[in-house]
Design a protein around this motif. Structure first.
Motif, PDB file in Angstrom:
ATOM      1  N   GLU A  11      -7.118   0.837   1.225  1.00 24.13           N
ATOM      2  CA  GLU A  11      -8.328   1.287   1.917  1.00 24.13           C
ATOM      3  C   GLU A  11      -8.038   1.933   3.276  1.00 24.13           C
ATOM      4  O   GLU A  11      -8.637   2.933   3.652  1.00 24.13           O
ATOM      5  N   VAL A  12      -7.109   1.394   4.002  1.00 29.68           N
ATOM      6  CA  VAL A  12      -6.794   1.891   5.339  1.00 29.68           C
ATOM      7  C   VAL A  12      -6.228   3.315   5.275  1.00 29.68           C
ATOM      8  O   VAL A  12      -6.468   4.127   6.161  1.00 29.68           O
ATOM      9  N   LEU A  13      -5.543   3.624   4.182  1.00 31.35           N
ATOM     10  CA  LEU A  13      -4.895   4.917   4.053  1.00 31.35           C
ATOM     11  C   LEU A  13      -5.809   5.998   3.464  1.00 31.35           C
ATOM     12  O   LEU A  13      -5.458   7.182   3.515  1.00 31.35           O
ATOM     13  N   LEU A  14      -6.957   5.586   2.903  1.00 23.57           N
ATOM     14  CA  LEU A  14      -7.828   6.534   2.204  1.00 23.57           C
ATOM     15  C   LEU A  14      -8.824   7.203   3.141  1.00 23.57           C
ATOM     16  O   LEU A  14      -9.277   6.601   4.117  1.00 23.57           O
ATOM     17  N   THR A  15      -9.185   8.441   2.770  1.00 24.42           N
ATOM     18  CA  THR A  15     -10.238   9.144   3.509  1.00 24.42           C
ATOM     19  C   THR A  15     -11.586   8.563   3.097  1.00 24.42           C
ATOM     20  O   THR A  15     -11.699   7.862   2.091  1.00 24.42           O
ATOM     21  N   ASP A  16     -12.617   8.852   3.868  1.00 25.16           N
ATOM     22  CA  ASP A  16     -13.956   8.346   3.557  1.00 25.16           C
ATOM     23  C   ASP A  16     -14.415   8.794   2.174  1.00 25.16           C
ATOM     24  O   ASP A  16     -15.034   8.030   1.426  1.00 25.16           O
ATOM     25  N   GLU A  17     -14.118  10.025   1.828  1.00 19.80           N
ATOM     26  CA  GLU A  17     -14.515  10.561   0.521  1.00 19.80           C
ATOM     27  C   GLU A  17     -13.810   9.816  -0.615  1.00 19.80           C
ATOM     28  O   GLU A  17     -14.436   9.451  -1.615  1.00 19.80           O
ATOM     29  N   LEU A  18     -12.510   9.571  -0.468  1.00 22.99           N
ATOM     30  CA  LEU A  18     -11.763   8.825  -1.490  1.00 22.99           C
ATOM     31  C   LEU A  18     -12.241   7.376  -1.576  1.00 22.99           C
ATOM     32  O   LEU A  18     -12.314   6.795  -2.667  1.00 22.99           O
TER      33      LEU A  18
END
Length: 191
Positions: free
Chosen positions: A74-81
């Motif tokens: 989660e920390v590495l993902l963009t808001d869209e992902l």
């Protein structure tokens, strides 16, 4: 005075009529527990239930695995992902719940399978019940094992054995002494 006499006569008539009706009861749980075909159907139901429950459990385990993976990334993902993954998780959860309802819901696959497997057995019992009621001239036959509460039952009105007899099921236990005699005769050596 005439009103009281009429009431007494009317009550007497109803009491005599009520006494003329024969009734009895049976224990359907006991009857079906003695039927091999019922036991077989019950065993098949358990197999289907276990199979479907395992499938559903696997679906929820997969969802749990995906949720843990999402939380780790989660920390590495963009808001869209993040939104995309959350939507995928919600869809998987919805699918699993719908499948659970499809299998174990009111008119689900389990209900239909039970109906299919139990129908011939219950029809056979029903025919036996109808035949015994006709032979014994019973007006009412209650099921002692149902939700209908019977506070007291006189064994004289128990027709369970008649139903078992009609179904061809032997209910008499083998006496212990006869069983021991058979065992001894088999183990003795001829002289």
């Amino acid at each position: 005075m005439k009103k009281n006499v009429f009431l007494v006569v009317l009550l007497s008539f109803f009491c005599l009529h009520a006494q003329a009706q024969k009734f009895g009861y049976v224990d359907m749980e006991y009857i079906t527990s003695k039927m091999p075909e019922y036991q077989k159907a019950q065993s098949e139901m358990n197999q289907f239930s276990e199979k479907w429950a395992k499938e559903i459990q696997e679906k929820f385990a997969e969802i749990d695995r995906l949720q843990r993976a999402f939380m780790a990334e989660e920390v590495l993902l963009t808001d869209e992902l993040k939104r995309k993954r959350q939507n995928e998780l919600k869809e998987k959860e919805l699918e699993a719940r719908e499948y659970n309802n499809k299998v174990f819901g009111m008119d689900g696959m389990m209900f239909e399978k039970k109906k299919e497997l139990m129908k011939p057995v219950l029809e056979r019992v029903q025919r036996a019940v109808e035949k015994v009621c006709a032979q014994r001239r019973l007006e009412f036959l209650f099921d002692k094992s149902s939700d209908f509460v019977m506070v007291y039952t006189n064994p004289r009105h128990d027709y369970t054995d008649y139903i078992l007899e009609e179904l061809g099921i032997d209910t008499k236990p083998v006496p212990a002494s006869a069983e021991a005699t058979n065992q001894n005769s088999l183990t003795k050596k001829p002289k």
